[in-house]
Design an enzyme around this catalytic site. Sequence first.
Site, PDB file in Angstrom:
ATOM      1  N   GLY B 217     -16.315  10.549  11.315  1.00 18.00           N
ATOM      2  CA  GLY B 217     -16.783  11.036  10.020  1.00 18.00           C
ATOM      3  C   GLY B 217     -18.237  11.483  10.089  1.00 18.00           C
ATOM      4  O   GLY B 217     -18.701  11.966  11.127  1.00 18.00           O
ATOM      5  N   SER B 218     -18.939  11.251   9.003  1.00 13.24           N
ATOM      6  CA  SER B 218     -20.298  11.785   8.899  1.00 13.24           C
ATOM      7  C   SER B 218     -21.281  11.168   9.871  1.00 13.24           C
ATOM      8  O   SER B 218     -22.381  11.691  10.059  1.00 13.24           O
ATOM      9  CB  SER B 218     -20.822  11.574   7.483  1.00 13.24           C
ATOM     10  OG  SER B 218     -19.986  12.279   6.590  1.00 13.24           O
ATOM     11  N   THR B 219     -20.923  10.030  10.501  1.00 18.22           N
ATOM     12  CA  THR B 219     -21.861   9.477  11.484  1.00 18.22           C
ATOM     13  C   THR B 219     -22.030  10.447  12.639  1.00 18.22           C
ATOM     14  O   THR B 219     -23.028  10.427  13.338  1.00 18.22           O
ATOM     15  CB  THR B 219     -21.383   8.111  12.023  1.00 18.22           C
ATOM     16  OG1 THR B 219     -20.079   8.261  12.579  1.00 18.22           O
ATOM     17  CG2 THR B 219     -21.332   7.071  10.907  1.00 18.22           C
ATOM     18  N   LYS B 221     -22.620  13.422  12.349  1.00 18.33           N
ATOM     19  CA  LYS B 221     -23.680  14.389  11.996  1.00 18.33           C
ATOM     20  C   LYS B 221     -24.956  14.100  12.779  1.00 18.33           C
ATOM     21  O   LYS B 221     -25.793  14.977  12.981  1.00 18.33           O
ATOM     22  CB  LYS B 221     -23.962  14.349  10.488  1.00 18.33           C
ATOM     23  CG  LYS B 221     -22.840  14.997   9.679  1.00 18.33           C
ATOM     24  CD  LYS B 221     -23.039  14.801   8.191  1.00 18.33           C
ATOM     25  CE  LYS B 221     -21.844  15.368   7.416  1.00 18.33           C
ATOM     26  NZ  LYS B 221     -21.780  14.842   6.042  1.00 18.33           N
TER      27      LYS B 221
END
Lengths: 449, 489
Positions: B217-219, B221
């Site tokens: 997920g956004s980790t 990023k």
Amino acid sequence: MATVSELQVRTGRRAEIALLGVSWAIIVLARALVDYHADFLELRTLGIYAAAAAALMLGCHLLLRRYAPSADPVLLPAVLAINGVGLAMIRRIDFGYAQYRGRETAFGDTQIGWTVAGVLLAMAVIFVIRDHRLLRRFTYTAGVVGLALYLLPLVPGLGVTINGARIWIDLFGRSLQPGEFAKIAMVVFFAGYLVTNRDTLALAGPTFLGLRFPRPRDMGPLLLVWAAALLLMVYQRDLGASLLFFGIFLGMLYVATQRISWVVTGVALFGAGAVLAGTIFPHVRARYDAWLNALDPDLYSAGTSEQLVRGLFGMASGGLFGTGLGEGRPDLVPYAESDFIIASIGEEMGLTGLMAILALYLILVQRAFRTSIGVRDGFGKLVAGGLGFALALQVFIVVGGVTRVIPLTGLTTPWLAYGGSSMLANWIIVGLLLRISDQARRTTAEVAE
Amino acid sequence: MNEPARRLSVVVLVLFLALMGAASYIQVIGADDLNQDPRNVRTLYREYGNFRGPIVVDGEAVVWSQPVDDPFNYQRSYTQGSLYAAATGFYSIVYGRSGLEQTENALLNGSADALFWTRLGNLFAGEQQQGASVETTLSAGLQEVAAEQLGSQRGAVVALDPATGEVLAMVTSPTYDPAVLAGHDTATVNENYAELLAREDGPLINRAIAGDTYPPGSTFKLVVAAAALEGGYTPDTELYGPQQLALPGTSRTISNFGDAECAGDEYLPLSDALRISCNTAFADLGMSLGWGVLERKARDFGWDEPLEIPLPVTASRLPESPNESETAMSALGQFDVRATPLQMAMVASAIANDGVLMKPYLVDTVRASDLTVVSQTEPEEYRQSMSAEDASDLTQMMVGAVSDGTGRAARIDGVEVAGKTGTAQTGQDTPPHAWFVSFAPADDPVIAVAVIVEEGGETGSGATGGSVAAPIARSIMERAIQLDAEGDL
């Protein structure tokens, strides 16, 4: 001839006492190791054991000096070394059963009793039988006694069936295997009979297909006793003993008559009989299966080859040098103290220890043959050779069974395995061999003069 | 009669040679096969019969062998077995070994080459072979907090010392007590194992390093941001972050969490995009950078490569040649990007350690039974994941995410915390995985931690990384800072 009369013939008694010292050290050290690894080491009991062993050995030595001064010096130390290792191993297995199986056994202590009785019996043989030729007078008696001993287990109320074989008798609460003693009687009978009839056996008789066969009247009694004994053993399902008995007979017949063709005929007959038995009797068939396909999972789980394979596992885990006395798991093999003591030795003393034991047996047998060659009378030759060959064959049948050279049959490993009858009988053999060897070596001395 | 007697003695010699040959075959040539036969319990008894060394956490044996009066001689025993199961694994007479019990087996049972002299000493002293003790890098305090915080939720926590790579905590949930598999009663062990195996939540799986890998997920990023910084972007570089971003070549669009706007005028700086975890901006950034750049950067952090710490770690995966829209999804840690919790802890650790990724390890010191050191793991550089400068910029951006962004739940009074949330979609009907990766203190990190709570944990479909995972990470970091101050870390 002054020069020759001064010749000192070595009796070998000094060599014997030195070798006995070595055997004593082996016996005591083996027991000390076993006790040490079982955390059971008590200097007092070990001291008593060592002193008793020394006293017994010294007693034998002195008796030999007095009554058989020229007897073979190697026989007694070799047998004692084997016996002592056996005692240590059996004691170790007692500890193993107690530690891992919750079984309280005292095979080791009982076996010490049998050993002492056996040694005393051997000494009694030397003391009573001053000349082995005396035994020749009892040729037919020996034959009858031998047969009777084989018959004993079949007497109702006396015989006991253990593990499917009816070869034991119950005597004062102890089970005895009369067959072990019958073996000796049979050797004496064969020797006496063959030495009397060897010439007529070998030279007179009709020729058939290029082979000369003995006259029925010469061969008759021999074949009668032989066939009767063999049938009895087959009936008692004692496969190992039948094989041994057949072998002794052939071996002695060959030594007496030098007829290799008879040996070939005998072996062929036995082979045919074995194949036939395999097709007729399921219990024989099972032995073959277990031998040829021991590692087959079905045979293993059915229990047919389980004991054999467990023995193999034990020996394999021992490897070259063994796990060390007291460090392995011989208790995992059924009858580790008796039928499979060889596997126990292979496991804990390694291939090295097993080879040493086999070498000791080989030395013993070769000394017996040497006695046979050295002694002057034919009867002595046949008895010594017969007993030596019987020992060799017995070791081959039992060790060969455990190591998958031949199918497994139940026989005891002389002096090593747990069991009273075998111990006593084999010590009688030692006594006889010592007696004959005394004669053989004295003869050499006389010739030298 | 002498000649036949001589010949007969030769026959005897041949018979004995056959015996000796057969014995040699069994005991030497064929011995290996026989020893390895599964029906041969001797090998098992021998293996289990020796004193096996303990596994130590913070100076205390958590797994040890207790002498018992049965054929196995020793019973493997556990204090807080389920707390350390992920690291220690089990040791069973029926099912063999797992975890450190497996990887360090030769040291624990004393048969390792490194223990040759110890064995020789034992031999001369007439003693039994003694196994070595394995001291782990785990911190009992952090392990306890992590397990307590995860509670009954499915998930995992991995904490690393960024400066060394020491694994400070490794917790997987649900877990099991290895003691139930260590018994010597085969039937009970079989029953217990079958029970564990039948459970749908998979307690035997080590989610931290070797479970099914998770979409980060956004980790993820953080990796994209690192790639951007390396490619010349600064924290102030303006990114295109509309409310909706059309995915090229498809009819689908990417939106932000709760369909929110990232910025009024559709443009926002990189630092803000990370702080508020703007999906559209990162999707666009990922497409502009191109998959090749992202892939290289992910590999710099350890993707695509299995590890041994010494427990085998599943390699975190990357998609193979994704198209533009797939690249956009990958930049958000979706599509075919997968990571282990350890991998995400490694990302945080590399950023924390000036861009240098230290090789994670779980075994610190191995000591022989006489307490001499057999081996000691030296910290080792694994990758230069990014430049120190970029790492410093990224750290500041992560500090923003905690102080005034999606990760506010991880704030600790008086300490600057750097973190990144992740809320990974797993399907239409299942709640998202809640992630949080962080390190603290931001200027001099003592701990880097990754937390995942599967399918929203107790919160369910409303869960986000910030609401569910961040508080857990916070507790662990807080404890780590406290332990560090006491000199216990």
